[in-house]
Design a protein around this motif. Structure first.
Motif, short mmCIF file in Angstrom:
data_model
loop_
_atom_site.label_atom_id
_atom_site.label_comp_id
_atom_site.label_asym_id
_atom_site.label_seq_id
_atom_site.Cartn_x
_atom_site.Cartn_y
_atom_site.Cartn_z
N SER A 54 -81.82 -30.92 65.80
CA SER A 54 -80.55 -31.00 65.08
C SER A 54 -80.05 -32.45 65.14
CB SER A 54 -79.53 -30.04 65.70
OG SER A 54 -78.31 -30.11 65.02
N THR A 55 -78.80 -32.65 64.76
CA THR A 55 -78.14 -33.95 64.80
C THR A 55 -77.15 -33.97 65.95
OG1 THR A 55 -78.34 -34.21 62.40
CG2 THR A 55 -76.73 -35.60 63.52
N TYR A 56 -77.16 -35.07 66.71
CA TYR A 56 -76.26 -35.23 67.84
C TYR A 56 -75.43 -36.49 67.63
CZ TYR A 56 -79.20 -31.65 69.91
OH TYR A 56 -79.88 -30.48 70.14
N ARG A 57 -74.15 -36.41 68.01
CA ARG A 57 -73.22 -37.49 67.73
C ARG A 57 -72.66 -38.06 69.04
NH1 ARG A 57 -70.45 -38.77 63.18
NH2 ARG A 57 -71.23 -36.86 62.20
N CYS A 58 -72.72 -39.41 69.14
CA CYS A 58 -72.09 -40.14 70.25
C CYS A 58 -70.73 -40.61 69.77
CB CYS A 58 -72.95 -41.32 70.69
SG CYS A 58 -72.21 -42.37 71.95
N ASN A 59 -69.67 -40.05 70.34
CA ASN A 59 -68.31 -40.29 69.86
C ASN A 59 -67.52 -41.04 70.93
OD1 ASN A 59 -65.30 -39.43 69.65
ND2 ASN A 59 -66.15 -38.98 67.63
N ALA A 60 -66.83 -42.14 70.53
CA ALA A 60 -66.02 -42.93 71.46
C ALA A 60 -64.64 -43.14 70.85
CB ALA A 60 -66.67 -44.28 71.73
N SER A 61 -63.61 -43.05 71.70
CA SER A 61 -62.23 -43.24 71.24
C SER A 61 -61.45 -44.00 72.30
CB SER A 61 -61.56 -41.90 70.93
OG SER A 61 -61.46 -41.12 72.12
N ILE A 62 -60.40 -44.71 71.86
CA ILE A 62 -59.53 -45.46 72.76
C ILE A 62 -58.19 -44.74 72.82
CG2 ILE A 62 -58.37 -47.66 73.16
CD1 ILE A 62 -60.59 -49.03 71.62
N ASP A 63 -57.77 -44.38 74.02
CA ASP A 63 -56.50 -43.69 74.25
C ASP A 63 -56.39 -42.40 73.43
OD1 ASP A 63 -55.79 -45.78 75.93
OD2 ASP A 63 -54.72 -46.87 74.36
N ASN A 64 -57.56 -41.79 73.16
CA ASN A 64 -57.60 -40.55 72.38
C ASN A 64 -56.89 -40.69 71.04
OD1 ASN A 64 -59.06 -38.97 74.24
ND2 ASN A 64 -57.19 -38.65 75.47
N ASP A 65 -56.97 -41.88 70.48
CA ASP A 65 -56.34 -42.17 69.20
C ASP A 65 -57.38 -42.01 68.09
OD1 ASP A 65 -54.97 -43.09 67.02
OD2 ASP A 65 -54.31 -44.97 67.94
N LYS A 66 -57.11 -41.11 67.16
CA LYS A 66 -58.06 -40.87 66.07
C LYS A 66 -58.25 -42.11 65.20
CE LYS A 66 -59.09 -36.52 66.76
NZ LYS A 66 -60.49 -36.11 67.06
N ASN A 67 -57.24 -42.95 65.14
CA ASN A 67 -57.36 -44.17 64.34
C ASN A 67 -58.19 -45.25 65.05
OD1 ASN A 67 -55.70 -43.11 62.27
ND2 ASN A 67 -53.85 -43.72 63.41
N ARG A 68 -58.45 -45.03 66.30
CA ARG A 68 -59.25 -45.99 67.07
C ARG A 68 -60.47 -45.27 67.64
NH1 ARG A 68 -55.18 -48.57 71.26
NH2 ARG A 68 -56.83 -50.14 71.47
N GLU A 69 -61.18 -44.60 66.74
CA GLU A 69 -62.33 -43.78 67.11
C GLU A 69 -63.53 -44.20 66.28
OE1 GLU A 69 -61.99 -39.35 67.97
OE2 GLU A 69 -63.04 -39.35 66.02
N LYS A 70 -64.71 -44.13 66.90
CA LYS A 70 -65.93 -44.46 66.19
C LYS A 70 -67.07 -43.64 66.78
CE LYS A 70 -68.83 -48.34 64.69
NZ LYS A 70 -69.05 -49.81 64.78
N SER A 71 -68.05 -43.25 65.91
CA SER A 71 -69.17 -42.44 66.38
C SER A 71 -70.42 -42.80 65.59
CB SER A 71 -68.86 -40.94 66.24
OG SER A 71 -68.65 -40.61 64.89
N LEU A 72 -71.57 -42.52 66.21
CA LEU A 72 -72.87 -42.68 65.56
C LEU A 72 -73.70 -41.43 65.81
CD1 LEU A 72 -73.93 -46.39 66.25
CD2 LEU A 72 -73.15 -45.40 64.10
#
Length: 489
Positions: free
Chosen positions: A373-391
């Protein structure tokens, strides 16, 4: 007892001492005369013999604050004349001969003979700097002077220097460093990790350094006209007067340097060193931190597609850099968070402090078809959706190769290879009859085809193309291990 009464008693003691010297045939006068250049002079009644004179200049001295200094005065033909030590600037009489006049335990005089005289100053202070004069009580008075330069190693002023500075990305930032000493210290900045600072150059935005110097002038005691014609027993040599913080600052030179960023970048983040040096050891430094708040994390994966055999273990790696420290998690294709447990294991480690860099690994053991399947590495700063990025990383199944061989038995085979020199080979073996008899001449040759390899040959080479192919094969019948060239259609 009031300070005024103490001063009167002290001056009375000085007067008694001068009277004692007068009755012993010596006299000290502090009056200003045109021939004495305004300094203290001493004389004795007429003395016979050659006049004394200096044999060398009084030395200058450069001393680090807190250490000891010494002045040397060399004379000849002194006879019954006297040597006196006087401060040139304040006209303070320090000593006559080996007798101390001033009340200061840090000052001492010494003479090993009648030709060399020493003035010692212990635990030198900043207020001790200035000219010191060695006088001979001739008329007119003779004098030589030396200068005492007091230097102070640099000291960083923590209250006026930066510690940790935190700004948002693309915002302005400043690192401030203040240091004092004498002479004024030079201040420069460097990164602790050894990377160059991104200075502005050729119109490109970057850091700039500015500085200013403040001189703290020593305080001078203002004396009345009456006090100016008396023996000075006041500071700087009054050791009974306690020194304050401002006294230690007087005479120092302070420099403040500022490292300014007009628009800070995340690459500017790190630990900086402010180093102050004025050629008086030791140099000093202060560590300060510039933290840059990332607008979004940096996320990297080593591979975006990974092939795996069913039943094997697989590890998916992800690297995240951000400040403040980001929150990193793994998700499946449905967005469900994956935590350690069962066949899944999540590992995380911090490999760098500034800026924080995290390495995280998702390990899947005994991979099944459901894990493809596909797996996602997700990172966020202060749990802020506007400061989130994933690959995302795609897991693909790989079929295992077959272990069965199509050949009935193993035959060494290296495939077709043309000769290095085709013309030489043709001239060397122009006829099939030139082939040694121990080799059979098969009509056809295919790898793994035993009958064709070992069977007799009855066909002749093609007249249009006598050399259809050139191969190597092992004569298995005779048990030979060498290879030779054969022909076939």
């Amino acid at each position: 007892m009031s300070g005024l009464n103490q001063t009167k008693l002290w001056r009375g003691a000085i007067t008694a001492l001068l009277l004692l010297l007068l009755f012993s045939g010596r006299m000290v006068s502090a009056t200003r005369g045109s021939g004495d250049h305004g300094f203290h002079s001493m004389w004795k009644r007429a003395s016979s013999g050659p006049l004394p004179e200096f044999t060398e200049h009084v030395n200058n001295a450069t001393v680090v604050v807190g250490r000891n200094a010494a002045f040397k005065c060399s004379v000849k033909n002194l006879g019954t004349y006297q040597i006196a030590w006087v401060t040139k600037d304040s006209q303070t009489l320090l000593a006559i001969g080996t007798t101390m006049i001033i009340r200061n335990y840090r000052l001492k005089v010494h003479s090993s003979d009648n030709t060399t005289w020493f003035l010692y100053i212990e635990q030198v202070r900043l207020s001790d700097r200035g000219f010191y004069m060695c006088q001979i009580n001739t008329r007119p008075m003779q004098a030589q002077s030396g200068y005492l330069k007091v230097v102070v190693p640099p000291n960083i002023i923590d209250d006026e220097s930066s510690t940790d500075v935190e700004v948002s990305e693309d915002a302005p930032a400043q690192l401030r460093c203040a240091a004092n000493g004498f002479p004024a210290p030079d201040i420069h900045f460097k990164r602790e990790d050894g990377h160059p600072i991104r200075y502005a150059a050729n119109g490109i935005n970057g850091a700039q350094v500015s500085s200013n110097t403040i001189f703290h002038t020593p305080k001078t005691k203002i004396r009345s006209s009456a006090e100016a014609h008396t023996l000075s027993v006041n500071a700087p040599f009054d050791s009974t007067t306690p020194s304050s913080a401002s006294d230690h600052l007087d005479g120092l030179e302070q420099k403040t340097a500022v490292l300014s960023f007009e628009s800070v970048k995340r690459t500017d983040m790190g630990h900086y060193l402010c180093i102050a040096n004025n050629s008086v050891p030791p140099s000093v430094s202060k560590r300060m931190v510039l933290n840059v708040r990332y607008s979004a994390p940096d996320v990297h994966v080593s591979l975006q597609m990974i092939g795996v055999f069913l039943g094997d273990d697989v590890a998916i790696n992800c690297s995240v850099t951000a400040y403040p420290r980001p929150v990193v998690l793994w998700q499946d294709s449905n967005g469900k968070m994956i935590i350690s447990g069962g066949r899944y294991e999540v590992r995380e480690s911090q490999v760098r402090e500034s800026p924080p860099e995290l390495h995280t690994t998702l390990i899947i053991r005994s991979v099944t078809s459901e894990d493809i399947s596909t797996y996602r590495c997700n990172a966020s700063i202060d749990n802020d959706k506007n400061r989130e990025k994933s690959l995302s990383v795609q897991l693909n199944e790989i079929s295992r190769p077959s272990t069965e061989s199509s050949a009935p038995f193993d035959v060494p085979y290296k495939g077709l290879r043309p000769p290095k020199n085709m013309q030489k080979s043709l001239s060397k073996q122009s006829s099939i009859n030139d082939i040694p008899e121990r080799f059979e001449k098969p009509t056809s040759f295919l790898p793994g085809n035993k009958p064709d390899v070992l069977g007799p040959s009855t066909t002749q080479p093609s007249p249009t193309n006598p050399l259809n192919a050139k191969i190597r094969y092992l004569d298995l019948r005779n048990g030979l291990t060498d290879f030779d060239e054969i022909w076939h259609d």
